[in-house]
Write a protein that holds these residues in place. Structure first.
Motif, PDB file in Angstrom:
ATOM      1  N   GLY A  81       0.732  -1.259  -0.088  1.00  0.00           N
ATOM      2  CA  GLY A  81       0.091   0.060   0.042  1.00  0.00           C
ATOM      3  C   GLY A  81       0.833   1.278  -0.194  1.00  0.00           C
ATOM      4  N   ASP A 100      -5.472  -7.724   4.934  1.00  0.00           N
ATOM      5  CA  ASP A 100      -4.575  -6.967   3.902  1.00  0.00           C
ATOM      6  C   ASP A 100      -4.858  -5.721   3.999  1.00  0.00           C
ATOM      7  OD1 ASP A 100      -3.340  -9.454   3.512  1.00  0.00           O
ATOM      8  OD2 ASP A 100      -4.197 -10.020   1.744  1.00  0.00           O
ATOM      9  N   SER A 101      -6.390  -5.469   3.665  1.00  0.00           N
ATOM     10  CA  SER A 101      -6.731  -4.181   3.276  1.00  0.00           C
ATOM     11  C   SER A 101      -6.514  -3.059   4.545  1.00  0.00           C
ATOM     12  CB  SER A 101      -8.442  -4.283   3.041  1.00  0.00           C
ATOM     13  OG  SER A 101      -8.847  -2.813   2.799  1.00  0.00           O
ATOM     14  N   CYS A 102      -6.857  -3.775   5.856  1.00  0.00           N
ATOM     15  CA  CYS A 102      -6.484  -2.887   7.115  1.00  0.00           C
ATOM     16  C   CYS A 102      -5.038  -2.716   7.327  1.00  0.00           C
ATOM     17  CB  CYS A 102      -7.064  -3.733   8.343  1.00  0.00           C
ATOM     18  SG  CYS A 102      -8.723  -3.804   8.360  1.00  0.00           S
ATOM     19  N   CYS A 146      -2.814  -2.080   4.714  1.00  0.00           N
ATOM     20  CA  CYS A 146      -2.806  -0.985   3.820  1.00  0.00           C
ATOM     21  C   CYS A 146      -3.281   0.336   4.438  1.00  0.00           C
ATOM     22  CB  CYS A 146      -3.471  -1.448   2.730  1.00  0.00           C
ATOM     23  SG  CYS A 146      -3.429  -0.034   1.554  1.00  0.00           S
ATOM     24  N   TRP A 173      -5.290   2.476  -1.703  1.00  0.00           N
ATOM     25  CA  TRP A 173      -5.853   1.487  -0.884  1.00  0.00           C
ATOM     26  C   TRP A 173      -6.882   0.646  -1.840  1.00  0.00           C
ATOM     27  CZ3 TRP A 173     -11.291   1.043  -0.582  1.00  0.00           C
ATOM     28  CH2 TRP A 173     -11.660   0.074   0.306  1.00  0.00           C
ATOM     29  N   GLU A 174      -7.514   1.042  -2.798  1.00  0.00           N
ATOM     30  CA  GLU A 174      -8.222   0.329  -3.807  1.00  0.00           C
ATOM     31  C   GLU A 174      -7.459  -0.602  -4.637  1.00  0.00           C
ATOM     32  OE1 GLU A 174     -12.146   2.793  -5.535  1.00  0.00           O
ATOM     33  OE2 GLU A 174     -10.012   3.498  -6.064  1.00  0.00           O
ATOM     34  N   THR A 199      -4.412  -1.846  -3.849  1.00  0.00           N
ATOM     35  CA  THR A 199      -3.811  -3.182  -2.852  1.00  0.00           C
ATOM     36  C   THR A 199      -4.976  -3.755  -2.694  1.00  0.00           C
ATOM     37  OG1 THR A 199      -2.280  -1.336  -2.112  1.00  0.00           O
ATOM     38  CG2 THR A 199      -2.800  -3.399  -0.832  1.00  0.00           C
ATOM     39  N   THR A 200      -6.204  -3.419  -2.347  1.00  0.00           N
ATOM     40  CA  THR A 200      -7.366  -4.446  -1.850  1.00  0.00           C
ATOM     41  C   THR A 200      -7.756  -5.112  -2.950  1.00  0.00           C
ATOM     42  OG1 THR A 200      -7.979  -2.775  -0.022  1.00  0.00           O
ATOM     43  CG2 THR A 200      -9.711  -4.576  -0.780  1.00  0.00           C
ATOM     44  N   VAL A 240      -8.313 -10.810   2.802  1.00  0.00           N
ATOM     45  CA  VAL A 240      -8.349  -9.997   2.266  1.00  0.00           C
ATOM     46  C   VAL A 240      -8.756  -8.532   2.897  1.00  0.00           C
ATOM     47  CG1 VAL A 240      -9.888  -8.468   0.281  1.00  0.00           C
ATOM     48  CG2 VAL A 240      -9.298 -11.174   0.081  1.00  0.00           C
ATOM     49  N   ILE A 241      -9.519  -8.740   4.329  1.00  0.00           N
ATOM     50  CA  ILE A 241      -9.953  -7.465   4.954  1.00  0.00           C
ATOM     51  C   ILE A 241      -8.628  -7.184   5.720  1.00  0.00           C
ATOM     52  CG2 ILE A 241     -11.279  -7.080   6.818  1.00  0.00           C
ATOM     53  CD1 ILE A 241     -12.864  -7.249   4.528  1.00  0.00           C
TER      54      ILE A 241
END
Length: 139
Positions: free
Chosen positions: A67, A112-114, A116, A82-83, A85-86, A109-110
């Motif tokens: 990210g 990973d997103s967090c 980032c 962020w988009e 990366t997610t 995925v959640i």
């Protein structure tokens, strides 16, 4: 401009590295647990807990760094970084679903997103502090 190109190269290399490791059976949870058991002498239950923490921390840090790479490559566009990366995290989990011994996980995925979001917020915080010390107004 040159700095952004370097960040893009790092991001692409990191994506390739993630793709490689998630595509190997050596990266399965059971394999990493066996390694932890051998290296530490922990019982299977203890090693399972360490394995869980290690694997989730790896998700957070790896996708946090990815990210940051996208954030810097995209000239500090946090939401877009962020988009991307997610989306990459989701496609990577999908990729894992085709690897024997691996599974896809929406929870990952959640995570990973967090990772980032946290990493980008940390970078933005330090950039703001640096700019304040230099007397520069930041975005």
């Amino acid at each position: 401009m040159k700095k952004e190109v370097i960040w893009w190269i790092i991001a692409i290399l990191l994506c390739c590295m993630i793709f490689y490791f998630t595509g190997t059976q050596a990266s399965t949870g059971s394999n990493t647990q066996r390694i932890i058991e051998k290296l530490t002498g922990l019982s299977p239950d203890q090693a399972s807990n360490v394995n869980f923490i290690f694997r989730k921390a790896t998700h957070i840090t790896t996708f946090g760094f990815l990210g940051i790479c996208f954030f810097m490559a995209l000239r500090k566009r946090a939401f877009l970084a962020w988009e991307i990366t997610t989306i990459y995290a989701a496609t990577d989990e999908y990729h894992q679903s085709f690897v024997p011994g691996r599974t896809a996980s929406f929870k990952d995925v959640i995570i990973d997103s967090c990772g980032c979001i946290i990493a980008i917020l940390i970078v933005r915080y330090f950039q703001k502090k640096y700019a304040e010390r230099k007397g520069v107004v930041s975005k």
